[in-house]
Design a protein around this motif. Structure first.
Motif, PDB file in Angstrom:
ATOM      1  N   GLU A 125      14.027  -1.048  -7.109  1.00  0.00           N
ATOM      2  CA  GLU A 125      13.705  -2.083  -6.115  1.00  0.00           C
ATOM      3  C   GLU A 125      13.490  -1.525  -4.713  1.00  0.00           C
ATOM      4  N   SER A 126      13.617  -0.216  -4.563  1.00  0.00           N
ATOM      5  CA  SER A 126      13.528   0.401  -3.238  1.00  0.00           C
ATOM      6  C   SER A 126      12.139   0.951  -2.951  1.00  0.00           C
ATOM      7  N   VAL A 127      11.705   0.767  -1.709  1.00  0.00           N
ATOM      8  CA  VAL A 127      10.438   1.349  -1.276  1.00  0.00           C
ATOM      9  C   VAL A 127      10.642   2.846  -1.031  1.00  0.00           C
ATOM     10  N   VAL A 128       9.814   3.671  -1.687  1.00  0.00           N
ATOM     11  CA  VAL A 128       9.903   5.120  -1.537  1.00  0.00           C
ATOM     12  C   VAL A 128       8.883   5.617  -0.517  1.00  0.00           C
ATOM     13  N   ASP A 129       7.704   4.978  -0.532  1.00  0.00           N
ATOM     14  CA  ASP A 129       6.630   5.397   0.377  1.00  0.00           C
ATOM     15  C   ASP A 129       5.772   4.189   0.697  1.00  0.00           C
ATOM     16  N   ASP A 130       5.742   3.782   1.944  1.00  0.00           N
ATOM     17  CA  ASP A 130       4.825   2.725   2.394  1.00  0.00           C
ATOM     18  C   ASP A 130       4.096   3.169   3.660  1.00  0.00           C
ATOM     19  N   SER A 131       3.904   4.474   3.778  1.00  0.00           N
ATOM     20  CA  SER A 131       3.314   5.020   4.997  1.00  0.00           C
ATOM     21  C   SER A 131       1.861   4.576   5.206  1.00  0.00           C
ATOM     22  N   GLN A 132       1.155   4.233   4.127  1.00  0.00           N
ATOM     23  CA  GLN A 132      -0.244   3.804   4.244  1.00  0.00           C
ATOM     24  C   GLN A 132      -0.411   2.296   4.135  1.00  0.00           C
ATOM     25  N   LEU A 133       0.665   1.568   4.146  1.00  0.00           N
ATOM     26  CA  LEU A 133       0.604   0.101   4.050  1.00  0.00           C
ATOM     27  C   LEU A 133       0.441  -0.490   5.462  1.00  0.00           C
ATOM     28  N   PRO A 134      -0.621  -1.264   5.699  1.00  0.00           N
ATOM     29  CA  PRO A 134      -0.803  -1.907   7.029  1.00  0.00           C
ATOM     30  C   PRO A 134       0.239  -3.020   7.193  1.00  0.00           C
ATOM     31  N   LYS A 135       1.349  -2.658   7.767  1.00  0.00           N
ATOM     32  CA  LYS A 135       2.510  -3.553   7.731  1.00  0.00           C
ATOM     33  C   LYS A 135       2.363  -4.794   8.608  1.00  0.00           C
ATOM     34  N   ASP A 136       1.351  -4.799   9.472  1.00  0.00           N
ATOM     35  CA  ASP A 136       1.168  -5.994  10.289  1.00  0.00           C
ATOM     36  C   ASP A 136       0.658  -7.171   9.449  1.00  0.00           C
TER      37      ASP A 136
ATOM     38  N   PHE B 259       0.250  -6.689   5.561  1.00  0.00           N
ATOM     39  CA  PHE B 259       0.574  -6.472   4.151  1.00  0.00           C
ATOM     40  C   PHE B 259       2.093  -6.405   3.972  1.00  0.00           C
ATOM     41  N   SER B 260       2.554  -6.978   2.866  1.00  0.00           N
ATOM     42  CA  SER B 260       3.956  -6.822   2.492  1.00  0.00           C
ATOM     43  C   SER B 260       4.052  -6.691   0.981  1.00  0.00           C
ATOM     44  N   ALA B 261       5.084  -6.009   0.528  1.00  0.00           N
ATOM     45  CA  ALA B 261       5.274  -5.824  -0.907  1.00  0.00           C
ATOM     46  C   ALA B 261       6.760  -5.898  -1.210  1.00  0.00           C
ATOM     47  N   GLU B 262       7.053  -6.467  -2.363  1.00  0.00           N
ATOM     48  CA  GLU B 262       8.452  -6.531  -2.771  1.00  0.00           C
ATOM     49  C   GLU B 262       8.577  -6.354  -4.273  1.00  0.00           C
ATOM     50  N   ARG B 263       9.747  -5.897  -4.667  1.00  0.00           N
ATOM     51  CA  ARG B 263      10.083  -5.703  -6.081  1.00  0.00           C
ATOM     52  C   ARG B 263      11.569  -6.021  -6.187  1.00  0.00           C
ATOM     53  N   LEU B 264      11.875  -7.294  -6.066  1.00  0.00           N
ATOM     54  CA  LEU B 264      13.243  -7.733  -5.829  1.00  0.00           C
ATOM     55  C   LEU B 264      14.237  -7.289  -6.890  1.00  0.00           C
ATOM     56  N   LYS B 265      13.892  -7.417  -8.145  1.00  0.00           N
ATOM     57  CA  LYS B 265      14.834  -7.090  -9.219  1.00  0.00           C
ATOM     58  C   LYS B 265      14.478  -5.773  -9.902  1.00  0.00           C
ATOM     59  N   GLY B 266      13.593  -5.036  -9.260  1.00  0.00           N
ATOM     60  CA  GLY B 266      13.232  -3.740  -9.819  1.00  0.00           C
ATOM     61  C   GLY B 266      12.366  -3.813 -11.055  1.00  0.00           C
ATOM     62  N   VAL B 267      11.745  -4.988 -11.279  1.00  0.00           N
ATOM     63  CA  VAL B 267      10.873  -5.102 -12.454  1.00  0.00           C
ATOM     64  C   VAL B 267       9.469  -5.415 -11.955  1.00  0.00           C
ATOM     65  N   ASP B 268       9.119  -6.722 -11.864  1.00  0.00           N
ATOM     66  CA  ASP B 268       7.778  -7.060 -11.412  1.00  0.00           C
ATOM     67  C   ASP B 268       7.698  -7.012  -9.883  1.00  0.00           C
ATOM     68  N   SER B 269       6.473  -7.060  -9.402  1.00  0.00           N
ATOM     69  CA  SER B 269       6.261  -6.857  -7.964  1.00  0.00           C
ATOM     70  C   SER B 269       5.154  -7.779  -7.458  1.00  0.00           C
TER      71      SER B 269
END
Lengths: 113, 115
Positions: B52-63, B65-75
């Motif tokens: 469920e942890s983000v390892v690399d989001d350095s190329q994600l336009p965070k203003d 875009f957002s991403a989540e994987r709350l239970k470590g399965v689907d996203s």
């Protein structure tokens, strides 16, 4: 920054011809993968090469990893229309950049019957 | 045969609207990736999860875009607000673990068109 250059960018051939696609980099990779992608679909993994000089065959497809693990080639013998698609190479450097893949821009292959 | 599932397959939206994409990785795959692929280019990594942890989001336009994987399965990957330049194929991939080979398996993708 690690980059993978693929050539040629486009290739249009007749059924039965042979072809070679190249993937080059100035960087060393732990492994290199080849994918084929059809229009509107996700890439499908074809092969992973990990040892310098390694050659792997998948039916009419032959993949080679360079001795220095900086380049790779894909050779197709007697191409068929079903081989049409975008061929992508992707390099992986274990321990670097959190383990993601660096993709080339791809070679778009069209095999005409 | 185990596959990565993505939905929707196609999405058309107007600029400034919000869009969301869903991905279900191959069962047991701990690592999940979201890529963006512009026509004629190779995929480019947006974000990578380990469980469920983000390892690399350095190329994600965070203003936007957002991403989540709350239970470590689907996203879920969200864009808000969408811009014309976001038109692309959004690909999800998964791998068993961060291994030496890092063989990744891709879903069919979501083709986004922003009008």
């Amino acid at each position: 920054t690690q980059l993978l250059e693929q050539s040629p960018q486009f290739l249009s051939i007749q059924e039965g011809e042979n072809l070679t696609v190249y993937c080059n980099s100035s960087s060393v990779f732990s492994s290199l993968q080849w994918y084929r992608q059809e229009p509107g679909e996700g890439p499908v993994l074809l092969v992973t090469v990990v040892t310098g000089g390694e050659v792997k065959k998948l039916k009419r497809l032959t993949f080679q990893f360079g001795d220095a693990r900086k380049d790779s080639s894909l050779h197709i013998t007697a191409a068929q229309p079903g081989d049409t698609g975008l061929y992508l190479c992707a390099g992986h450097n274990y321990g670097g950049s959190q383990g993601n893949l660096i993709f080339g821009k791809g070679t778009k292959l069209s095999v005409k019957p | 045969e185990a596959e990565v599932a993505q939905s929707p397959r196609y999405k058309i939206t107007e600029k400034s609207q919000a869009v969301a994409f869903w991905c279900d990785p191959i069962s047991g795959h701990a690592t999940l990736y979201w890529y963006r692929q512009i026509l004629g280019q190779g995929p480019e990594l947006l974000v990578q999860f380990q469980d469920e942890s983000v390892v690399d989001d350095s190329q994600l336009p965070k203003d936007r875009f957002s991403a989540e994987r709350l239970k470590g399965v689907d996203s879920t990957l969200k864009i808000q607000p969408a811009e014309l330049g976001d038109s692309a194929m959004y690909l999800c991939a998964s791998s068993l673990e961060l291994s030496f080979h890092n063989e990744q398996f891709f879903g069919p993708g979501t083709r986004l068109t922003v009008l």
